[in-house]
Design an enzyme around this catalytic site. Sequence first.
Site, short mmCIF file in Angstrom:
data_model
loop_
_atom_site.label_atom_id
_atom_site.label_comp_id
_atom_site.label_asym_id
_atom_site.label_seq_id
_atom_site.Cartn_x
_atom_site.Cartn_y
_atom_site.Cartn_z
N LYS A 1 30.12 36.65 39.37
CA LYS A 1 31.13 35.63 39.66
C LYS A 1 30.43 34.39 40.20
CE LYS A 1 35.54 35.14 42.18
NZ LYS A 1 36.52 35.86 43.03
N SER B 1 41.26 36.06 41.44
CA SER B 1 40.45 34.92 41.07
C SER B 1 39.22 35.27 40.23
CB SER B 1 39.98 34.20 42.33
OG SER B 1 39.12 35.04 43.11
N SER C 1 41.52 39.96 44.41
CA SER C 1 40.89 39.21 43.32
C SER C 1 39.94 40.00 42.45
CB SER C 1 40.16 37.99 43.89
OG SER C 1 41.08 37.04 44.36
#
Length: 490
Positions: free
Chosen positions: A77, A152, A176
């Site tokens: 990420k 997210s 997330s």
Amino acid sequence: MNKPSALELAAAVRAGQRSAVEVVEEHLDAIEAGDGAIHAFNLITADEARQQALSVDRMVAEGRDPGLLAGVPVALKDNLCTRGIPTTCSSRILEGWRPPYDATVVTRLRAAGAVMVGKTNMDEFAMGSSTETSATGATRNPHDVSRVPGGSSGGSAAAVAAGFVPLALGSDTGGSIRQPAALCGVVGMKPTYGTVSRYGLIAFASSLDQIGPFATTVADAALLFDVIGGHDPADSTSLMRPTPRVLSVLGDGVEGLRVGVLDEYMDGADPDVVARVRQAEAALVAAGATIEEVSVPEVRLGLSAYYLIAPGEASSNLARYDGVRYGLRVDAEDTAGMNLRTRSAGFGPEVKRRIMLGTYVLSAGYMDAYYNQALRVRTRIIEGFDRAYRRFDILLGPTTPTTAFPLGEKTGDPLTMYLSDVCTIPTNLAGHPAISVPFGDGDGGLPVGVQLLGPALSEGTLMMAAAVVEAAAPPSPPVLAPVSEPEGLR
């Protein structure tokens, strides 16, 4: 044909049956062919990946063991710091910033022989539930490119679901990891707060953020957790106690395990999602677990408490992006003007919304009425879970109340978007672990995720139960993403 798991790839590379270079090239080819339709990645680190793979192959040729993840491609990420490689949090304000150090989890991945192939798209500064707030554009669900992948960490979830990588890392502040894992039909785990170092994770809400794995199987998620977990002296919130090792206990079963089905999570979920949770419940009973309904009414307060605590911490954490130290700078006549212009240009609407809310709840005259009251509610939620865990070993419920929703459907209504995390937020407030396991599909043929929750440091128990649920899961819906970029979506 199913692609090899991370465990299988690592075993083949360590045994000299496959070369790491060959494995990495296959995955880079898949990314090149398919990511135009998905936009899972902000950056592909092909040259670095090839060098890392060559290093792994040299170690094998020399008779040395490269590690548990030898030659396995992993996506990160884009809020995990990578030395000399851009890390942007999908925000304009960090465009071009190259960290001078690696996050601890990145260091541990390298030491285990993993090969980083790129940085994945995300909601800006991890603020969102659909990966639509990214400054680089939305990520799309590999099962249906007209729908969101969740957020997210939507880029990491989509990368695993599309077969671009067998493993990825995300961060979970209010769901997330688990929420996008459910919407994309992969395994996603949020560990106990403090079991995985946050050093090098760019902060959103420091008391809630936790790094965790995405994988196609429970065993692969367990393997990745075993690699990244453990105390880190560089992280003041890292637990000074052994991290549970979970891969070795996956086959121990659930005979005698006490499981509570969370009434509050079931009440708000769509019928097709509830039906899948009931099937998972039956599978656990068939494997020897005992199951009862349980009510933890405090979890209904989770959303309200979270959206006071998290923005408050975000307001403080994001104050450092001022145009002076690093990242974007928009010049002006004086420092105050430069600061204003930089932050106005660098942050997107959702980040600004949360900074403004957080600044308000921390301001004089309002902090006790809002922020401090939310902290009291957080304590109530922890106490509610503690009562439940005196009766049950783990809890069961849906990961999300619905399957993946269409792109753009909720972007104009932030409150509706926030409800996407209603089943995941309470776990972050309590600091407990939870895992989402794909369990067939719902209406429209989209993936459904079943969530298992446990008390602190119960990762081993959760993984044992997750393995049972996974073994009983209906066939997963196929990934139908086109290999070319869909017109009008970028």
